[in-house]
Structure formats: structure tokens, C-alpha cells
Design a protein around this motif. Structure first.
Motif, PDB file in Angstrom:
ATOM      1  N   ILE A  69      42.530  34.904  50.799  1.00  0.00           N
ATOM      2  CA  ILE A  69      41.835  34.087  51.802  1.00  0.00           C
ATOM      3  C   ILE A  69      41.919  34.694  53.201  1.00  0.00           C
ATOM      4  O   ILE A  69      40.929  34.729  53.933  1.00  0.00           O
ATOM      5  CB  ILE A  69      42.411  32.650  51.821  1.00  0.00           C
ATOM      6  N   LEU A  70      43.078  35.203  53.570  1.00  0.00           N
ATOM      7  CA  LEU A  70      43.270  35.734  54.923  1.00  0.00           C
ATOM      8  C   LEU A  70      43.114  37.244  55.005  1.00  0.00           C
ATOM      9  O   LEU A  70      43.159  37.806  56.095  1.00  0.00           O
ATOM     10  CB  LEU A  70      44.664  35.343  55.445  1.00  0.00           C
ATOM     11  N   GLY A  71      42.916  37.912  53.851  1.00  0.00           N
ATOM     12  CA  GLY A  71      42.831  39.368  53.838  1.00  0.00           C
ATOM     13  C   GLY A  71      41.451  39.914  54.106  1.00  0.00           C
ATOM     14  O   GLY A  71      41.137  41.034  53.700  1.00  0.00           O
ATOM     15  N   THR A  72      40.601  39.161  54.773  1.00  0.00           N
ATOM     16  CA  THR A  72      39.254  39.615  55.115  1.00  0.00           C
ATOM     17  C   THR A  72      38.926  39.230  56.547  1.00  0.00           C
ATOM     18  O   THR A  72      39.444  38.244  57.078  1.00  0.00           O
ATOM     19  CB  THR A  72      38.209  38.994  54.160  1.00  0.00           C
ATOM     20  N   LYS A  73      38.069  40.017  57.168  1.00  0.00           N
ATOM     21  CA  LYS A  73      37.631  39.719  58.531  1.00  0.00           C
ATOM     22  C   LYS A  73      36.633  38.559  58.563  1.00  0.00           C
ATOM     23  O   LYS A  73      36.206  38.144  59.644  1.00  0.00           O
ATOM     24  CB  LYS A  73      37.005  40.971  59.152  1.00  0.00           C
ATOM     25  N   ARG A 111      34.637  38.693  48.639  1.00  0.00           N
ATOM     26  CA  ARG A 111      35.880  38.501  47.898  1.00  0.00           C
ATOM     27  C   ARG A 111      35.722  38.831  46.405  1.00  0.00           C
ATOM     28  O   ARG A 111      36.657  39.297  45.773  1.00  0.00           O
ATOM     29  CB  ARG A 111      36.377  37.071  48.054  1.00  0.00           C
ATOM     30  N   VAL A 112      34.539  38.577  45.848  1.00  0.00           N
ATOM     31  CA  VAL A 112      34.288  38.947  44.452  1.00  0.00           C
ATOM     32  C   VAL A 112      34.398  40.457  44.289  1.00  0.00           C
ATOM     33  O   VAL A 112      34.995  40.965  43.332  1.00  0.00           O
ATOM     34  CB  VAL A 112      32.906  38.439  43.987  1.00  0.00           C
ATOM     35  N   SER A 113      33.855  41.212  45.249  1.00  0.00           N
ATOM     36  CA  SER A 113      33.977  42.664  45.219  1.00  0.00           C
ATOM     37  C   SER A 113      35.434  43.087  45.315  1.00  0.00           C
ATOM     38  O   SER A 113      35.892  43.997  44.604  1.00  0.00           O
ATOM     39  CB  SER A 113      33.170  43.274  46.368  1.00  0.00           C
ATOM     40  N   PHE A 114      36.193  42.431  46.197  1.00  0.00           N
ATOM     41  CA  PHE A 114      37.621  42.718  46.345  1.00  0.00           C
ATOM     42  C   PHE A 114      38.376  42.457  45.040  1.00  0.00           C
ATOM     43  O   PHE A 114      39.205  43.269  44.602  1.00  0.00           O
ATOM     44  CB  PHE A 114      38.181  41.856  47.480  1.00  0.00           C
ATOM     45  N   LEU A 115      38.101  41.342  44.399  1.00  0.00           N
ATOM     46  CA  LEU A 115      38.825  40.966  43.182  1.00  0.00           C
ATOM     47  C   LEU A 115      38.477  41.881  42.011  1.00  0.00           C
ATOM     48  O   LEU A 115      39.350  42.216  41.202  1.00  0.00           O
ATOM     49  CB  LEU A 115      38.522  39.510  42.827  1.00  0.00           C
ATOM     50  N   THR A 116      37.218  42.303  41.897  1.00  0.00           N
ATOM     51  CA  THR A 116      36.866  43.236  40.829  1.00  0.00           C
ATOM     52  C   THR A 116      37.562  44.571  41.033  1.00  0.00           C
ATOM     53  O   THR A 116      37.978  45.224  40.065  1.00  0.00           O
ATOM     54  CB  THR A 116      35.344  43.445  40.761  1.00  0.00           C
ATOM     55  N   GLU A 117      37.720  44.982  42.280  1.00  0.00           N
ATOM     56  CA  GLU A 117      38.446  46.223  42.549  1.00  0.00           C
ATOM     57  C   GLU A 117      39.931  46.075  42.216  1.00  0.00           C
ATOM     58  O   GLU A 117      40.563  47.005  41.699  1.00  0.00           O
ATOM     59  CB  GLU A 117      38.277  46.632  44.011  1.00  0.00           C
ATOM     60  N   GLN A 118      40.497  44.904  42.493  1.00  0.00           N
ATOM     61  CA  GLN A 118      41.896  44.674  42.139  1.00  0.00           C
ATOM     62  C   GLN A 118      42.097  44.744  40.626  1.00  0.00           C
ATOM     63  O   GLN A 118      43.054  45.344  40.145  1.00  0.00           O
ATOM     64  CB  GLN A 118      42.341  43.300  42.664  1.00  0.00           C
ATOM     65  N   LEU A 119      41.183  44.139  39.872  1.00  0.00           N
ATOM     66  CA  LEU A 119      41.296  44.180  38.415  1.00  0.00           C
ATOM     67  C   LEU A 119      41.149  45.601  37.881  1.00  0.00           C
ATOM     68  O   LEU A 119      41.724  45.953  36.851  1.00  0.00           O
ATOM     69  CB  LEU A 119      40.237  43.269  37.782  1.00  0.00           C
ATOM     70  N   ALA A 120      40.373  46.439  38.606  1.00  0.00           N
ATOM     71  CA  ALA A 120      40.169  47.816  38.160  1.00  0.00           C
ATOM     72  C   ALA A 120      41.463  48.617  38.168  1.00  0.00           C
ATOM     73  O   ALA A 120      41.596  49.599  37.425  1.00  0.00           O
ATOM     74  CB  ALA A 120      39.120  48.493  39.038  1.00  0.00           C
ATOM     75  N   PHE A 121      42.442  48.232  38.991  1.00  0.00           N
ATOM     76  CA  PHE A 121      43.723  48.936  39.007  1.00  0.00           C
ATOM     77  C   PHE A 121      44.463  48.778  37.681  1.00  0.00           C
ATOM     78  O   PHE A 121      45.278  49.611  37.315  1.00  0.00           O
ATOM     79  CB  PHE A 121      44.602  48.415  40.142  1.00  0.00           C
TER      80      PHE A 121
END
Length: 458
Positions: A69-73, A111-121
Motif C-alpha cells: 500500500i505504501l510502497g508506491t508513489k 500494484r498488479v504489475s508489482f505483484l506479478t513481478e514479486q511472484l516471478a521471483f
């Protein structure tokens, strides 16, 4: 699937941090331009206070809230989500609900883009790329499906057309213009390989739109309207299946056989590298990321339902046609985060990333979301074809041709960006002034697209 390292644990354990950094370096070469663009809107989280929380469960919850929630501008824009829900619950003005829902969709898409990148790890770059290919345009896809469920075929066509035009002219034009101004004393160059692949796929999509349109004008006086519509519908469904096959081949080409064409290349000594180091490591666990992704998708579906339900009221209240709102306003607001990222990288003279965002998104909409919408409409028993009509199809054709000519020599300057921007403004002005009511009586407000509300024979 690797072990899950929570962010607060990484901060406490230097060895774990080094291990995860090593993993991120390996995955880094699989990052797409879309991922890199989204990273530019994120900010580093300060977890020092969370580390002092004694309860591990509470620590995990707080760290997830901090990162997601807070990790975005764009954090402040999240306030529009509860406001939209309250406005709908208490039956405030429907145009207000429409506006708040559009604003709320902006941070959710990022945030959806952020979360898909997190899952890619945890899944690896290939599966992560497939996730991004599926979820990269989740907002447009959900809006399209909900509009189809409400039998608003015109809104579906308008919004998807607007997304393609926005990426080709607005996003790319703004990126080239401001990138050229910021680097006015340097020659900006980019690799044409990725652009060439996207353009011949976009031209294939254009062909699938042109043929159903041309059937209408090629028919003789002996052919009835119902026969022409049936031919157009059959051709559109067949073309949609072939477009999806082409998109699958494109994914294989992009993620396996020719990945080097699409990778977001970075220099190890790049100053930007330090800014995104935090994004080079997973900051939330796999199941946490999966749960957040499901929750964000549900919120996108809810706000998209508000948008679809209130678009006609916003049109009447604001004095704007549904065509203008769907083609111009929806894509601008819905893809604002992605657009901003492309511009930021153009400032940094990283045009390959900016082009990857704009052209990649346009190709994804054209060859995946549009034909999938036709297939979904077919399943729902709704007669949606690929005939976007003469004005809309001509705008799409000219946008693709102008953009292809702009990028043909592999170099860029601000004048190219300015021309693309002006072309977008001209198209926007066309749909703004077009207030011609149609004889079909389509219940989508004042809009020029005909043959969308007609019932075709099965």
C-alpha cells in the motif's frame, strides 16, 4: 519454488540479503520493459520500526501493508477506492462514482504489475512473463468482460480501441517528446528489433479489423443486411481465434526463442541501478503476493463494474459522448501509472524500455484482449464482431502507420514525439466534436459507431 524471505527478515540478515540479491541478478535478465516501467513509480520502504514489533504474525502483516500500500508513489490515490464504494452505497451522483472509480483504478493497475513481478521471483522469469502477459492489461480486460455482460458492445470496442491509440500516440509521443527535450544534446537511439516484431503483429490485427468492415462495402445490393452481418460475425470469430494463436506464438517468441529482443537491458554502472536495488529482491512472500493479487483483482472488478454502470450518466452530466469518454478518458486514467513509467525512462535515455511499454501494451490489447473479448461475447451469446466502423478503424490504421514511420530509422528526437502527440490530439478532437446520433438507437449515449447494437442471426 524457493524459500520465502520476508522483507523484515532480509533487513535483519545480511547473508539472506546477499543470497536474494544473487537470485535477483539471475532473474534480472528476464525482466520486461513493463516491469521496469512500473519499478520507476515505486519507493523504498523503511522497515526499521516494523523490525521492532515482537509478534511475527503482526510483523508480517505490517510489512506487507508497508510494501503493497505504501510502497508506491501513487499511495494517495488509494483513498479514491473507499470513497467510490461509499458514494455508490449512499447513492451519490453517478458521475462522481464514475470519476472516483477511474482514479481508484490507477494505483491498482500499478500494484498488479508489482505483484506479478514479486511472484516471478518464486516462479522464475518465464512463468513471470506469462503472468505479466495475462495480467498486464487486467483493467482493460475486466472492463471489457463486465461491459459485455451488460451488453454494452460499443463501450468494449471504444475502450479497447482507445487503449491501442493511447499507447501508440499518447504514451510513445509523450515519451519521445520529453525524452528528446531532456537529452537534446544527445542522439537517442533504440533497438528496432522489438519494434519491428510489434508492428507486423499490429498490422495483422489491423487486417482482422479491416476485412469485416470492407465486407459491408463489397456487398452488392442483392445481399441483405442480415447476411452481411452474419458474414462479418463469422469472419470476426474466425479471425479472433487466429489472432489468439498469433499471440501465443508471440509469447513463445518473446519468452523463449528470442527473449533477447525484449529484455530490458541495463548497464551495471547505471546510476538508476541503485534506485531500484530494492525492487531487485522479493519484498513479500509468495502466498502473500498471491493473496494480494487476488484482492487487487477483486477491487479492479468492483471499480470496473462502477465504471461500466455509470458511464452513460457521466456522459450526460459532463456533456461528453460515450465514444470520447471510452476512447480518450478511460485509457488515459486507467494506464496512467504505466504511462508515467515510460516517460521517466525516456528522460533517462532508455528508449528501449519506453518503446517496450508502449508497443508491447498495444500489441497485447490488439492480439489478446480484443479477440478474447469477441470469444467471451460468443460464449455469452452476444454478437460482437471486429468491425470498428470506418472512422475508428481509419484512426487505428493511421496511428499504426504514423508510429511505424516515426520509428523506422532507430533514432528519436523531440520533434517525432511532438508529431505523435499532435496526431493524438487531432483524433481526440474528432471524437470530441462527433455528436451525430445514429438511427440504430443504441443505448450507449451519443456515439458514432453503428451496427453495434444490431442483433445478428445466429
Amino acid at each position: 519454488m524457493g524459500s520465502i524471505v520476508e522483507p523484515w527478515a532480509i533487513a535483519e540478515n545480511g547473508n539472506a540479503n546477499a543470497t536474494v540479491k544473487g537470485l535477483s541478478r539471475e532473474l534480472r535478465h528476464g525482466r520486461t520493459a513493463h516491469n521496469m516501467s512500473s519499478s520507476s513509480l515505486r519507493k523504498k520502504s523503511d522497515l526499521r520500526l516494523i523490525q521492532k514489533v515482537p509478534c511475527k504474525t503482526l510483523k508480517n502483516i505490517l510489512s506487507n501493508l508497508q510494501e503493497v500500500i505504501l510502497g508506491t508513489k501513487l499511495t494517495l490515490l488509494f483513498l479514491a477506492i473507499p470513497l467510490a464504494i461509499l458514494a455508490n452505497s449512499y447513492h451519490y451522483g453517478r458521475p462522481l462514482i464514475f470519476g472516483l472509480s477511474l482514479i481508484g483504478l490507477t494505483p491498482l493497475a500499478e500494484r498488479v504489475s508489482f505483484l506479478t513481478e514479486q511472484l516471478a521471483f518464486y516462479t522464475g522469469p518465464t512463468v513471470g512473463g506469462l503472468l505479466n502477459a495475462t495480467c498486464g492489461n487486467a483493467t482493460e480486460l475486466i472492463i471489457a468482460i463486465l461491459a459485455l455482460a451488460n451488453n454494452k458492445v460499443a463501450v468494449v470496442k471504444y475502450s479497447l480501441l482507445g487503449s491501442i491509440l493511447s499507447n501508440l500516440l499518447l504514451v510513445l509521443g509523450t515519451s519521445l517528446f520529453f525524452g528528446g527535450i531532456a537529452n537534446i544534446r544527445r542522439e537517442q537511439r533504440f533497438d528496432r528489433k522489438q519494434a519491428d516484431v510489434n508492428f507486423f503483429l499490429l498490422l495483422m490485427g489491423l487486417l482482422c479489423h479491416l476485412l469485416p468492415l470492407l465486407l459491408k462495402y463489397a456487398a452488392t445490393g442483392e445481399a441483405s443486411t442480415s447476411l452481411i452481418n452474419k458474414m462479418s460475425l463469422t469472419l470476426s470469430r474466425t479471425s479472433s481465434i487466429l489472432m489468439l494463436i498469433a499471440y501465443i506464438a508471440y509469447l513463445i517468441f518473446q519468452l523463449w526463442t528470442h527473449r533477447q529482443f525484449f529484455e530490458a537491458q541495463e548497464d551495471d554502472d547505471d546510476a538508476y541501478d541503485d534506485e531500484v536495488t530494492v525492487e531487485e529482491t522479493p519484498v513479500i512472500g509468495f502466498w502473500s503476493g498471491f493473496a494480494w493479487l487476488v484482492g487487487m483483482t477483486i477491487l479492479i472488478a468492483l471499480l470496473s463494474e462502477y465504471v461500466v454502470a455509470t458511464i452513460e450518466d457521466a456522459s450526460d452530466s459532463w456533456g461528453l459522448s460515450v465514444s470520447f469518454i471510452s476512447i480518450i478518458l478511460l485509457p488515459i486514467v486507467g494506464n496512467a501509472a504505466e504511462h508515467a513509467g515510460a516517460i521517466i525512462f525516456a528522460f533517462k535515455n532508455k528508449l528501449d524500455i519506453s518503446l517496450g511499454v508502449a508497443l508491447g501494451s498495444a500489441t497485447q490489447i490488439s492480439l489478446f484482449v480484443v479477440p478474447l473479448s469477441v470469444i467471451v461475447a460468443w460464449i455469452l451469446g452476444i454478437k460482437m464482431d471486429l468491425n470498428f466502423n470506418i472512422l475508428e478503424t481509419s484512426s487505428l490504421a493511421l496511428a499504426i502507420i504514423i508510429t511505424a514511420f516515426t520509428l523506422q530509422d532507430g533514432t528519436s528526437h523531440y520533434m517525432k514525439g511532438l508529431v505523435l502527440l499532435l496526431c493524438y490530439v487531432i483524433i481526440a478532437a474528432c471524437f470530441f466534436v462527433d455528436q451525430i446520433p445514429q438511427p440504430n438507437g443504441i443505448d450507449v449515449g451519443l456515439q458514432p459507431m453503428n451496427n453495434l447494437g444490431e442483433v445478428y442471426p445466429a
